[in-house]
Scaffold this motif. Structure first.
Motif, PDB file in Angstrom:
ATOM      1  N   PHE A   1       0.865  -1.173   0.000  1.00 58.32           N
ATOM      2  CA  PHE A   1       0.000   0.000   0.000  1.00 58.32           C
ATOM      3  C   PHE A   1       0.903   1.225   0.000  1.00 58.32           C
ATOM      4  O   PHE A   1       1.632   1.489   0.956  1.00 58.32           O
ATOM      5  CB  PHE A   1      -0.915  -0.002   1.222  1.00 58.32           C
ATOM      6  CG  PHE A   1      -1.961  -1.084   1.208  1.00 58.32           C
ATOM      7  CD1 PHE A   1      -3.220  -0.833   0.674  1.00 58.32           C
ATOM      8  CD2 PHE A   1      -1.689  -2.338   1.707  1.00 58.32           C
ATOM      9  CE1 PHE A   1      -4.192  -1.833   0.656  1.00 58.32           C
ATOM     10  CE2 PHE A   1      -2.650  -3.346   1.697  1.00 58.32           C
ATOM     11  CZ  PHE A   1      -3.897  -3.093   1.158  1.00 58.32           C
ATOM     12  N   GLY A   2       0.852   1.983  -1.090  1.00 56.16           N
ATOM     13  CA  GLY A   2       1.771   3.102  -1.236  1.00 56.16           C
ATOM     14  C   GLY A   2       1.280   4.412  -0.689  1.00 56.16           C
ATOM     15  O   GLY A   2       2.078   5.347  -0.522  1.00 56.16           O
ATOM     16  N   ALA A   3       0.000   4.540  -0.403  1.00 51.33           N
ATOM     17  CA  ALA A   3      -0.568   5.802   0.055  1.00 51.33           C
ATOM     18  C   ALA A   3      -1.346   5.572   1.352  1.00 51.33           C
ATOM     19  O   ALA A   3      -1.656   4.432   1.699  1.00 51.33           O
ATOM     20  CB  ALA A   3      -1.493   6.378  -1.019  1.00 51.33           C
TER      21      ALA A   3
ATOM     22  N   SER B   1       2.822   3.983   3.998  1.00 51.24           N
ATOM     23  CA  SER B   1       2.284   5.190   4.610  1.00 51.24           C
ATOM     24  C   SER B   1       1.349   4.774   5.735  1.00 51.24           C
ATOM     25  O   SER B   1       1.269   3.603   6.095  1.00 51.24           O
ATOM     26  CB  SER B   1       1.552   6.043   3.557  1.00 51.24           C
ATOM     27  OG  SER B   1       1.200   7.300   4.103  1.00 51.24           O
ATOM     28  N   THR B   2       0.654   5.720   6.311  1.00 48.01           N
ATOM     29  CA  THR B   2      -0.242   5.408   7.419  1.00 48.01           C
ATOM     30  C   THR B   2      -1.404   4.558   6.944  1.00 48.01           C
ATOM     31  O   THR B   2      -1.808   4.603   5.774  1.00 48.01           O
ATOM     32  CB  THR B   2      -0.786   6.704   8.047  1.00 48.01           C
ATOM     33  OG1 THR B   2      -1.455   7.469   7.029  1.00 48.01           O
ATOM     34  CG2 THR B   2       0.336   7.540   8.644  1.00 48.01           C
ATOM     35  N   ALA B   3      -1.947   3.793   7.855  1.00 39.50           N
ATOM     36  CA  ALA B   3      -3.075   2.914   7.516  1.00 39.50           C
ATOM     37  C   ALA B   3      -3.950   2.735   8.747  1.00 39.50           C
ATOM     38  O   ALA B   3      -3.455   2.696   9.880  1.00 39.50           O
ATOM     39  CB  ALA B   3      -2.587   1.566   7.014  1.00 39.50           C
ATOM     40  N   ALA B   4      -5.241   2.628   8.506  1.00 41.51           N
ATOM     41  CA  ALA B   4      -6.209   2.349   9.566  1.00 41.51           C
ATOM     42  C   ALA B   4      -7.051   1.158   9.126  1.00 41.51           C
ATOM     43  O   ALA B   4      -7.735   1.229   8.101  1.00 41.51           O
ATOM     44  CB  ALA B   4      -7.095   3.566   9.828  1.00 41.51           C
ATOM     45  N   LEU B   5      -6.975   0.074   9.888  1.00 40.43           N
ATOM     46  CA  LEU B   5      -7.758  -1.129   9.603  1.00 40.43           C
ATOM     47  C   LEU B   5      -8.910  -1.187  10.595  1.00 40.43           C
ATOM     48  O   LEU B   5      -8.687  -1.306  11.807  1.00 40.43           O
ATOM     49  CB  LEU B   5      -6.902  -2.386   9.710  1.00 40.43           C
ATOM     50  CG  LEU B   5      -5.989  -2.732   8.525  1.00 40.43           C
ATOM     51  CD1 LEU B   5      -4.855  -1.721   8.386  1.00 40.43           C
ATOM     52  CD2 LEU B   5      -5.437  -4.136   8.661  1.00 40.43           C
ATOM     53  N   ARG B   6     -10.124  -1.097  10.080  1.00 44.55           N
ATOM     54  CA  ARG B   6     -11.317  -1.190  10.909  1.00 44.55           C
ATOM     55  C   ARG B   6     -12.007  -2.495  10.556  1.00 44.55           C
ATOM     56  O   ARG B   6     -12.488  -2.658   9.423  1.00 44.55           O
ATOM     57  CB  ARG B   6     -12.234   0.010  10.668  1.00 44.55           C
ATOM     58  CG  ARG B   6     -11.557   1.350  10.984  1.00 44.55           C
ATOM     59  CD  ARG B   6     -12.331   2.521  10.444  1.00 44.55           C
ATOM     60  NE  ARG B   6     -11.612   3.773  10.648  1.00 44.55           N
ATOM     61  CZ  ARG B   6     -11.925   4.925  10.074  1.00 44.55           C
ATOM     62  NH1 ARG B   6     -12.963   4.967   9.228  1.00 44.55           N
ATOM     63  NH2 ARG B   6     -11.222   6.007  10.303  1.00 44.55           N
ATOM     64  N   LEU B   7     -12.044  -3.385  11.508  1.00 46.74           N
ATOM     65  CA  LEU B   7     -12.425  -4.764  11.204  1.00 46.74           C
ATOM     66  C   LEU B   7     -13.594  -5.229  12.053  1.00 46.74           C
ATOM     67  O   LEU B   7     -13.853  -4.701  13.125  1.00 46.74           O
ATOM     68  CB  LEU B   7     -11.222  -5.688  11.435  1.00 46.74           C
ATOM     69  CG  LEU B   7      -9.912  -5.301  10.753  1.00 46.74           C
ATOM     70  CD1 LEU B   7      -8.811  -6.260  11.147  1.00 46.74           C
ATOM     71  CD2 LEU B   7     -10.077  -5.261   9.243  1.00 46.74           C
ATOM     72  N   ARG B   8     -14.256  -6.261  11.540  1.00 47.85           N
ATOM     73  CA  ARG B   8     -15.293  -6.970  12.280  1.00 47.85           C
ATOM     74  C   ARG B   8     -15.075  -8.468  12.111  1.00 47.85           C
ATOM     75  O   ARG B   8     -14.766  -8.941  11.023  1.00 47.85           O
ATOM     76  CB  ARG B   8     -16.693  -6.589  11.784  1.00 47.85           C
ATOM     77  CG  ARG B   8     -17.145  -5.218  12.254  1.00 47.85           C
ATOM     78  CD  ARG B   8     -18.517  -4.842  11.717  1.00 47.85           C
ATOM     79  NE  ARG B   8     -19.542  -5.828  12.024  1.00 47.85           N
ATOM     80  CZ  ARG B   8     -20.141  -5.965  13.212  1.00 47.85           C
ATOM     81  NH1 ARG B   8     -19.806  -5.175  14.210  1.00 47.85           N
ATOM     82  NH2 ARG B   8     -21.084  -6.880  13.397  1.00 47.85           N
ATOM     83  N   HIS B   9     -15.205  -9.182  13.209  1.00 48.10           N
ATOM     84  CA  HIS B   9     -15.184 -10.658  13.242  1.00 48.10           C
ATOM     85  C   HIS B   9     -13.822 -11.285  12.932  1.00 48.10           C
ATOM     86  O   HIS B   9     -13.637 -12.475  13.165  1.00 48.10           O
ATOM     87  CB  HIS B   9     -16.205 -11.243  12.255  1.00 48.10           C
ATOM     88  CG  HIS B   9     -17.587 -10.701  12.399  1.00 48.10           C
ATOM     89  ND1 HIS B   9     -18.398 -11.006  13.471  1.00 48.10           N
ATOM     90  CD2 HIS B   9     -18.308  -9.861  11.616  1.00 48.10           C
ATOM     91  CE1 HIS B   9     -19.553 -10.384  13.334  1.00 48.10           C
ATOM     92  NE2 HIS B   9     -19.527  -9.686  12.222  1.00 48.10           N
TER      93      HIS B   9
END
Length: 589
Positions: free
Chosen positions: A245-247, A267-275
């Motif tokens: 992931f480049g951006a 770069s920065t990343a936010a993983l919002r997950l369920r289950h």
């Protein structure tokens, strides 16, 4: 070919239809294929001479329009033959319109070149559909298309936009090695079987608000400018292993499992997950990455994203091995099965929200042929595995899966130490205390620790649980005090209270000096039962209580009693201090 209604619906028919086979009782409108120019029938219903004459007019690079036409594999081959460039051996088309066309049997566009727009809006593919190595020079439209069998876009290249909005892919879908050089959208698409995007490259904005009813594999895929991925639902495993992931990106996923092995976030990343059960083994985090569990379902266009066969209650992380945790933040994550060993900068890991760690089994548990009592505490799952394999019957400890590496205590002690530091830096002293206990336990069992040091650690554990088990320290204190009281009653107090003897000495001038000489204490005699009196108990108790606070009782004692008091003044205050220290470690913030 029977297929479900695609969503969103393709645009209404706006072309002169063939009408072949129209009959009021069955199909009043007949064939919906567009009429071939200057003729009154579609390509499928032209007579042989008209079809040959029409195909003879085509040459590589021509525009074609066969919307609504029903194609067999043979008819499609006849159409592509005059469009094939002799120099390359590849079909070359200009603008190609196949909206609402029906492709019966196997469909093959392998190696074709679309110089203009390729439009398959609402098209249906009854069996396999092959677009391997196809080059789409302009936009490619597959909105609301339906693929009943396997669909393959392996190594396809999309120079313009690639639109699969609302497409339904009933069989396995293969986009391996495909290149999306511009924007791509899979909003509303439904993949009913495995979707393979291994090695695909997404160079423009890409939208995956998609349902995957099986595994979705993006191994080694490149997301150069993708700023968001999802919300998407995946009944199987979303595999992002070795993807790049480049951006800055936000990934919103409801899935049974998410694999991010060797995934690279540049770069920065936010993983919002369920289950999901998340595996971050060897992931590369160059900038802050957060993984958070989302409590409510994702919404798309105001409606909740369906979560079919997703039953796990929350998000858990399975492995952080090889991850540089200095850039990692975990929020509301279940860490009971997480492998921490091998994590880099584990002492800088940030845990937020409500998180759960593996817990030692509480109460009496069977260990081999005997019962042992375990005190609940936060532990590593690696310790569970080690304890489970140490003995045939280790009740309450988690057994490792087949093939799992079982680490020895010498390897686990540093892991506990780093987690302890992380909790201490976060001012979570009770949590740090649990990891200190685990660190000391691993040191006590480690083979690389000298025998003398391990013996000292064993004594420290037995007396006070490394200064963390107040009940154990106070139990030893009460036992020591009781033993000292009993010893004083039996042997420490003299037989009788000492009475000084007065002696008068003449000074020679008619004066006398009276001197009081204390009598020596007499060891108690007689039956032991007579020595266990209330009076002797009270005196012994006073001696012991004063000993706990380093004070002398002032009580006359026998020689045995004097040494017993000295011993109690040395040991019992230490036990009291350990008990108070354990309480402090549990309540400090």
């Amino acid at each position: 070919m029977t297929r479900p209604n695609p969503e969103p619906s393709p645009p209404p028919q706006d072309w002169p239809a063939c009408g072949h086979g129209a009959a009021p009782a069955t199909d009043p409108d007949g064939c919906q294929g567009i009429q071939v120019p200057t003729l009154s029938a579609c390509l499928a219903h032209l007579n042989e001479s008209d079809r040959v004459a029409y195909l003879a007019t085509l040459s590589p690079g021509d525009d074609i329009d066969h919307r609504g036409t029903v194609f067999t594999g043979e008819l499609l081959s006849e159409l592509l033959s005059p469009l094939t460039d002799p120099a390359t051996g590849r079909p070359r088309l200009g603008n190609a319109r196949f909206d609402r066309a029906e492709f019966e049997g196997d469909t093959t566009f392998d190696g074709a070149q679309f110089a203009g727009t390729a439009s398959f809006v609402g098209a249906g593919f009854g069996n396999s559909a092959r677009f391997n190595g196809v080059e789409f020079g302009d936009e490619a439209h597959f909105e609301s298309a339906y693929f009943a069998g396997r669909s393959s876009f392996e190594r396809a290249e999309f120079h313009g936009g690639a639109w699969f909005v609302g497409a339904k892919l009933g069989g396995p879908a293969d986009f391996g090695g495909a290149k999306f050089n511009s924007d791509a959208s899979f909003v509303g698409a439904k993949f009913h079987r495995v979707a393979w995007f291994g090695g695909a490259a997404f160079h423009g904005d890409t939208w995956f608000r998609t349902e995957f009813r099986d595994d979705a594999v993006f191994v080694k895929a490149v997301f150069e400018h993708v700023s968001s991925m999802g919300p998407l639902a995946c009944t199987g495993t979303l595999d992002l292993s070795e993807a790049v992931f480049g951006a800055p990106v936000t990934i919103e996923v409801a899935a049974n499992a998410v694999h991010c092995r060797r995934t690279r976030w540049a770069s920065t990343a936010a993983l919002r997950l369920r289950h999901a059960a998340v595996d971050l083994t060897d992931a590369v985090l160059e900038h802050p990455v957060s993984i958070a569990a989302r409590s409510r379902p994702f919404t798309v266009a105001g409606e909740e994203l369906p979560e079919v066969d997703l039953d796990s209650p929350g998000v858990c992380v399975r492995s952080l091995r090889g991850v540089d945790a200095a850039h990692l933040v975990l929020s509301d994550i279940d860490l009971r099965d997480c492998r921490f060993a091998g994590t880099i900068h584990l002492d800088q890991l940030r845990l937020e929200g409500v998180y759960t760690l593996a817990c030692a089994p509480g109460g009496l548990r069977r260990r081999g042929m005997r019962l042992v009592r375990w005190t609940p505490r936060r532990t590593l799952v690696e310790e569970h595995h080690w304890r489970a394999v140490r003995t045939v019957d280790a009740d309450g400890w988690t057994t490792p899966l087949e093939g799992d590496e079982v680490l020895e205590p010498a390897a686990l002690a540093p892991v506990y130490r780093q987690l302890r530091k992380s909790f201490e830096d976060g001012k979570h002293e009770p949590g740090a205390a649990d990891f200190y206990y685990g660190e000391m336990e691993m040191r006590r069992h480690a083979d690389d620790i000298p025998w003398a040091e391990r013996s000292l650690l064993t004594a420290y554990w037995a007396v006070s649980g490394y200064g963390l088990r107040a009940s154990r320290a106070f139990t030893w204190l009460m036992a020591a005090m009781s033993a000292t009281v009993l010893a004083m009653m039996l042997w420490g107090l003299p037989q009788h209270d000492l009475k000084p003897t007065s002696t008068a000495t003449s000074t020679g001038s008619g004066r006398f000096v009276i001197t009081a000489v204390p009598s020596a204490p007499v060891n108690p005699r007689g039956p032991y039962g007579e020595r266990l009196s209330v009076d002797r108990f009270e005196k012994s108790l006073r001696v012991v209580i004063n000993s706990v606070v380093f004070r002398s009782s002032g009580q006359d004692l026998t020689t045995f009693g004097t040494y017993a008091e000295m011993a109690s003044r040395l040991t019992e205050p230490v036990l009291l201090g350990l008990g108070l220290l354990a309480i402090r470690n549990r309540v400090k913030r």
